[in-house]
Design an enzyme around this catalytic site. Structure first.
Site, PDB file in Angstrom:
ATOM      1  N   ALA A   1       0.807  -1.228   0.000  1.00 50.36           N
ATOM      2  CA  ALA A   1       0.000   0.000   0.000  1.00 50.36           C
ATOM      3  C   ALA A   1       0.839   1.276   0.000  1.00 50.36           C
ATOM      4  CB  ALA A   1      -0.917   0.005   1.227  1.00 50.36           C
TER       5      ALA A   1
ATOM      6  N   CYS B   1      20.399   0.814   0.941  1.00 49.14           N
ATOM      7  CA  CYS B   1      21.005   1.539   2.057  1.00 49.14           C
ATOM      8  C   CYS B   1      20.503   0.899   3.342  1.00 49.14           C
ATOM      9  CB  CYS B   1      20.558   2.996   1.996  1.00 49.14           C
ATOM     10  SG  CYS B   1      21.225   4.001   3.300  1.00 49.14           S
TER      11      CYS B   1
END
Ligand code: PLP
Length: 381
Positions: free
Chosen positions: A200, A323
């Site tokens: 979502a 990252c």
């Protein structure tokens, strides 16, 4: 501030916020309870299931709600392997998100790699040749894991062609459509995959909710047990407010598909300027890409330096590489595409979406060029 990190997470759409608040206003309501309060919550969940089903053109019965893309991928990959009694071999594309590649690595069956070319797209000729020679007695069912749009580059994959090859070899395809859904048309039947993972928060819905679509009859076993919710395939009380927001966001995102596609024009203009004035290389420029993603590199200008300089200028972007714990690693996606270290270490990802204004692209370009002029460009221009 300019937010140019939609592929990390998108701001919540007003339609989604309204739906979340309306669901929260129901008060104490467990969708498994038979009383009126429970039935009200059930209606909210089923409305959202209908909205997701409409968005991908599928039967609502084939959609399971989960806690997000990561869980959907784990359920599809490991749940399929479990249902096949481990008589399977996973073929995972070299550019998958770790939510898919790690779920595969821990599935307990052999894992092969589906290679990508310099264009960032899976090598269908190689995949087809391997599937044509597949020894099911030795390796079991082939399960391909292939994303529809890459989170770093936005490059779109030929999923329906790959899924047809896999089907021809008696196999199954798991498609991570987390980044593609709500940005390009995703039609479950046309895609040809057996499992499709959705999330979502990439489309303006709340974080911590997602869905797994699976073809009726596709092998799938639950990974967690309890109350037997979601047809026994995903036990646990549903995140009613989150699911309501997801349904509303999906409906709005599909309605806004043409608006998203229109981002390509200002995105291309920004890239043309950065190439001309900043000497950047645009990753995947010649490949079909998400309209709102631009991944570019400027060798010598380290990705983390760019991200920090842009942050100081009020522009939020990501390093082109994964990252984790604040440490920027070289991008496995770019390395899989054959990029050299200099390119892989200097790539950043800008990503735009439903609330992006056309002038945002210009301002990101201005901020990047200013930062580059202070650092790398002063030596060369
Ligand atoms: N797959 C892709 C391609 C993604 O970009 C992400 C999010 O970063 C995920 C899966 C994981 O989704 P979620 O954050 O909903 O667990």
């Amino acid at each position: 501030m300019i937010y140019a990190d939609y592929n990390a997470t998108a701001p919540m759409r007003p339609e989604a916020r309204d739906a979340v608040l309306a669901a929260l206003a129901l008060g104490a309501a467990n969708p498994s309870s038979v009383h009126q309060s429970g039935r009200a919550a059930r209606a909210v969940v089923e409305k959202a299931r209908g909205q997701i089903g409409a968005a991908i053109g599928s039967r609502t019965a084939d959609i399971l709600f989960t806690s997000g893309g990561t869980e959907s991928l784990a359920l599809a990959i490991q749940g399929a392997v479990l249902a096949l009694d481990d008589k399977a071999t996973l073929i995972v594309s070299a550019i998958e998100h770790e939510a898919a590649s790690k779920a595969a690595a821990y599935a307990g069956v052999p894992v092969e790699t589906a290679y990508v070319g310099a264009d960032g797209r899976v090598d269908l000729a190689d995949l087809g040749a391997r599937l044509a020679a597949w020894d099911a007695g030795l390796k079991g069912t082939p399960i391909l894991v292939l994303m529809l749009a890459n989170n770093e580059t936005g490059i779109l994959q030929p999923v329906s062609e790959a899924a047809a090859l896999v089907r021809g070899a008696g196999g199954l395809t798991v498609c991570d459509a987390v980044q593609a859904f709500g940005k390009v048309q995703v039609n479950a039947a046309l895609l040809g995959a057996d499992y499709i993972a959705l999330s979502a928060h990439k489309i303006g819905g709340p974080q911590g909710v997602g869905a797994l679509w699976h073809r009726a009859g596709a092998p799938l076993k639950a990974l967690q047990y309890g109350g037997g919710q979601e047809r026994g395939l995903r036990s646990g009380t549903e995140n009613v407010a989150g699911i309501a927001g997801f349904g509303a966001a999906a409906e709005a995102a599909v309605r806004d598909l043409p608006k998203y596609a229109a981002l390509a024009k200002p995105r291309d203009a920004m890239e043309a300027r950065l190439k001309a004035e900043g000497g950047v290389t645009v990753i995947g420029e010649g490949s079909p890409r998400l309209a709102g993603t631009s991944n570019f590199a400027r060798p010598g200008f380290r990705a983390e330096t760019q991200v920090m300089a842009l942050d100081l200028a009020g522009v939020c972007v990501s390093a082109g590489s994964a990252c984790s714990s604040g440490k920027v690693k070289r991008s496995l996606v770019l390395l899989a595409m054959g990029a050299d270290d200099a390119l892989a270490e200097s790539a950043i990802r800008t990503s735009f979406g439903w609330d992006t204004k056309p002038e945002d692209f210009e301002r990101v370009g201005d901020a990047w060029l200013e930062a580059a002029r202070r650092t790398v460009l002063k030596e060369t221009v």
